[in-house]
Design a protein around this motif. Structure first.
Motif, PDB file in Angstrom:
ATOM      1  N   GLU A  71     -59.476 -31.066 -47.511  1.00  0.00           N
ATOM      2  CA  GLU A  71     -59.086 -32.059 -48.507  1.00  0.00           C
ATOM      3  C   GLU A  71     -59.581 -33.424 -48.062  1.00  0.00           C
ATOM      4  N   ARG A  72     -59.869 -34.295 -49.018  1.00  0.00           N
ATOM      5  CA  ARG A  72     -60.383 -35.614 -48.678  1.00  0.00           C
ATOM      6  C   ARG A  72     -59.312 -36.437 -47.962  1.00  0.00           C
ATOM      7  N   SER A  73     -59.728 -37.106 -46.888  1.00  0.00           N
ATOM      8  CA  SER A  73     -58.850 -38.051 -46.196  1.00  0.00           C
ATOM      9  C   SER A  73     -59.351 -39.467 -46.436  1.00  0.00           C
ATOM     10  N   ARG A  74     -58.469 -40.429 -46.286  1.00  0.00           N
ATOM     11  CA  ARG A  74     -58.856 -41.825 -46.462  1.00  0.00           C
ATOM     12  C   ARG A  74     -59.587 -42.321 -45.225  1.00  0.00           C
ATOM     13  N   ARG A  75     -60.557 -43.185 -45.426  1.00  0.00           N
ATOM     14  CA  ARG A  75     -61.241 -43.804 -44.299  1.00  0.00           C
ATOM     15  C   ARG A  75     -60.272 -44.738 -43.566  1.00  0.00           C
ATOM     16  N   ASP A  76     -60.462 -44.847 -42.241  1.00  0.00           N
ATOM     17  CA  ASP A  76     -59.616 -45.752 -41.467  1.00  0.00           C
ATOM     18  C   ASP A  76     -59.729 -47.186 -41.963  1.00  0.00           C
ATOM     19  N   VAL A  77     -60.948 -47.599 -42.343  1.00  0.00           N
ATOM     20  CA  VAL A  77     -61.131 -48.973 -42.807  1.00  0.00           C
ATOM     21  C   VAL A  77     -60.355 -49.208 -44.104  1.00  0.00           C
ATOM     22  N   ASP A  78     -60.173 -48.147 -44.878  1.00  0.00           N
ATOM     23  CA  ASP A  78     -59.416 -48.258 -46.114  1.00  0.00           C
ATOM     24  C   ASP A  78     -57.933 -48.465 -45.829  1.00  0.00           C
ATOM     25  N   LYS A  79     -57.474 -47.970 -44.671  1.00  0.00           N
ATOM     26  CA  LYS A  79     -56.069 -48.119 -44.275  1.00  0.00           C
ATOM     27  C   LYS A  79     -55.850 -49.385 -43.445  1.00  0.00           C
ATOM     28  N   LEU A  80     -56.938 -50.106 -43.156  1.00  0.00           N
ATOM     29  CA  LEU A  80     -56.914 -51.362 -42.399  1.00  0.00           C
ATOM     30  C   LEU A  80     -56.476 -51.182 -40.952  1.00  0.00           C
ATOM     31  N   LYS A  81     -56.457 -49.939 -40.473  1.00  0.00           N
ATOM     32  CA  LYS A  81     -56.195 -49.702 -39.052  1.00  0.00           C
ATOM     33  C   LYS A  81     -56.698 -48.312 -38.689  1.00  0.00           C
ATOM     34  N   LEU A  82     -56.974 -48.147 -37.401  1.00  0.00           N
ATOM     35  CA  LEU A  82     -57.433 -46.855 -36.893  1.00  0.00           C
ATOM     36  C   LEU A  82     -56.249 -45.908 -36.809  1.00  0.00           C
ATOM     37  N   SER A  83     -56.435 -44.675 -37.257  1.00  0.00           N
ATOM     38  CA  SER A  83     -55.345 -43.706 -37.173  1.00  0.00           C
ATOM     39  C   SER A  83     -55.024 -43.432 -35.709  1.00  0.00           C
ATOM     40  N   GLY A  84     -53.772 -43.063 -35.452  1.00  0.00           N
ATOM     41  CA  GLY A  84     -53.368 -42.764 -34.081  1.00  0.00           C
ATOM     42  C   GLY A  84     -54.189 -41.648 -33.473  1.00  0.00           C
ATOM     43  N   ARG A  85     -54.517 -40.629 -34.271  1.00  0.00           N
ATOM     44  CA  ARG A  85     -55.310 -39.506 -33.771  1.00  0.00           C
ATOM     45  C   ARG A  85     -56.710 -39.959 -33.384  1.00  0.00           C
ATOM     46  N   SER A  86     -57.357 -40.743 -34.252  1.00  0.00           N
ATOM     47  CA  SER A  86     -58.710 -41.216 -33.950  1.00  0.00           C
ATOM     48  C   SER A  86     -58.716 -42.094 -32.713  1.00  0.00           C
ATOM     49  N   ALA A  87     -57.710 -42.963 -32.578  1.00  0.00           N
ATOM     50  CA  ALA A  87     -57.638 -43.851 -31.409  1.00  0.00           C
ATOM     51  C   ALA A  87     -57.490 -43.038 -30.126  1.00  0.00           C
ATOM     52  N   GLU A  88     -56.643 -42.016 -30.160  1.00  0.00           N
ATOM     53  CA  GLU A  88     -56.422 -41.193 -28.962  1.00  0.00           C
ATOM     54  C   GLU A  88     -57.680 -40.429 -28.589  1.00  0.00           C
ATOM     55  N   ILE A  89     -58.385 -39.892 -29.596  1.00  0.00           N
ATOM     56  CA  ILE A  89     -59.587 -39.105 -29.321  1.00  0.00           C
ATOM     57  C   ILE A  89     -60.708 -39.986 -28.801  1.00  0.00           C
ATOM     58  N   GLN A  90     -60.899 -41.167 -29.374  1.00  0.00           N
ATOM     59  CA  GLN A  90     -62.008 -41.999 -28.901  1.00  0.00           C
ATOM     60  C   GLN A  90     -61.752 -42.522 -27.495  1.00  0.00           C
ATOM     61  N   ARG A  91     -60.494 -42.714 -27.127  1.00  0.00           N
ATOM     62  CA  ARG A  91     -60.204 -43.081 -25.745  1.00  0.00           C
ATOM     63  C   ARG A  91     -60.556 -41.931 -24.800  1.00  0.00           C
ATOM     64  N   LEU A  92     -60.254 -40.700 -25.226  1.00  0.00           N
ATOM     65  CA  LEU A  92     -60.622 -39.526 -24.427  1.00  0.00           C
ATOM     66  C   LEU A  92     -62.137 -39.444 -24.238  1.00  0.00           C
ATOM     67  N   ILE A  93     -62.889 -39.630 -25.313  1.00  0.00           N
ATOM     68  CA  ILE A  93     -64.349 -39.561 -25.224  1.00  0.00           C
ATOM     69  C   ILE A  93     -64.878 -40.638 -24.289  1.00  0.00           C
ATOM     70  N   GLY A  94     -64.385 -41.861 -24.439  1.00  0.00           N
ATOM     71  CA  GLY A  94     -64.829 -42.951 -23.587  1.00  0.00           C
ATOM     72  C   GLY A  94     -64.545 -42.691 -22.117  1.00  0.00           C
ATOM     73  N   ARG A  95     -63.321 -42.257 -21.799  1.00  0.00           N
ATOM     74  CA  ARG A  95     -62.976 -41.961 -20.404  1.00  0.00           C
ATOM     75  C   ARG A  95     -63.876 -40.867 -19.842  1.00  0.00           C
ATOM     76  N   SER A  96     -64.096 -39.831 -20.640  1.00  0.00           N
ATOM     77  CA  SER A  96     -64.880 -38.684 -20.176  1.00  0.00           C
ATOM     78  C   SER A  96     -66.309 -39.086 -19.875  1.00  0.00           C
TER      79      SER A  96
END
Length: 240
Positions: A71-96
């Motif tokens: 199902e379609r999800s809203r873009r983070d920019v449309d919500k004016l903030k990064l979703s908690g899931r996206s923030a957690e995952i990108q921190r994992l990628i950066g650390r790795s």
């Protein structure tokens, strides 16, 4: 046998297309089963204020396109903030990925790894780490070839894979139909020495034992060895 015919210790089919986009210093499209992630590495000639003089930095951003899922999800920019899931995952990628780099050899450059999920069917964060490393390696090679740094700043290959317990059976590389009903879910990031960079394990349906954790880690070690072999086919020797 699983729904897609795999054995319990078998990865999904993997396709990696390097240099997928034109302008990024490094880019790759990684496809793991039905999960597709576009990873691009962009180089900037500056670093954040917290970085020591003469050193570089590696960071990451992660996003799922609106129709990456059923199902379609809203873009983070449309919500004016990064979703908690996206923030957690990108921190994992950066650390790795920072664990793979000697920042003193990178010089005063920032490499940003953008991981955009085109289609999600489980394992998007680990596919982003695996593909993101390839994009990072290609960008570092570009810096060497263009004379911005003296040699490759990479000190390890890095890959990630998931494993889980479904119907009381340990399985490697869960697709969504398995992940959505997993009793235990575990993500593991490792280097080519088999050393663990990060483990994320959750008892979603029940608690799990140390023995079960070790069984899942053994599966992940097998999967990561195979993924790193694939990385080596594409980027070759990263240590010179």
């Amino acid at each position: 046998m699983r729904a897609d015919g795999r054995k319990f210790n078998e990865l999904r089919p993997i396709t990696v297309t390097p240099h997928f986009t034109k302008f990024a210093e490094g880019s790759v499209l990684i496809i793991c089963g039905d999960t597709m992630v576009l990873c691009t590495a962009s180089v900037e000639n500056r670093v954040p204020p917290h970085v020591r003089p003469g050193h570089g930095w590696v960071t990451a951003e992660y996003s799922m396109l609106p129709r990456a899922n059923r199902e379609r999800s809203r873009r983070d920019v449309d919500k004016l903030k990064l979703s908690g899931r996206s923030a957690e995952i990108q921190r994992l990628i950066g650390r790795s990925l920072r664990a793979a780099v000697d920042m003193s050899l990178l010089g005063e450059h920032t490499i940003t790894i953008d991981c955009d999920v085109l289609q999600g069917d489980g394992g998007t964060r680990t596919a982003s780490v695996t593909g993101g490393f390839i994009a990072l390696a290609l960008a570092c090679r570009t810096l060497v070839e263009e004379g911005y740094i003296g040699r490759m700043p990479l000190k390890h290959y890095v890959a990630g894979i998931s494993a889980g317990i479904v119907d009381d059976t340990a399985m490697l590389d869960l697709q969504y139909s398995e992940d959505s009903r997993a009793q235990v879910d575990l993500n593991c990031i490792m280097n080519e020495l088999g050393e663990i960079i990060e483990v994320q394990g959750t008892g979603e349906g029940r608690a799990f034992t140390v023995a079960e954790q070790q069984e899942l880690l053994t599966l992940c070690a097998k999967g990561n060895r195979e993924l790193i072999a694939k990385q080596k086919e594409i980027v070759g020797d990263i240590f010179r």
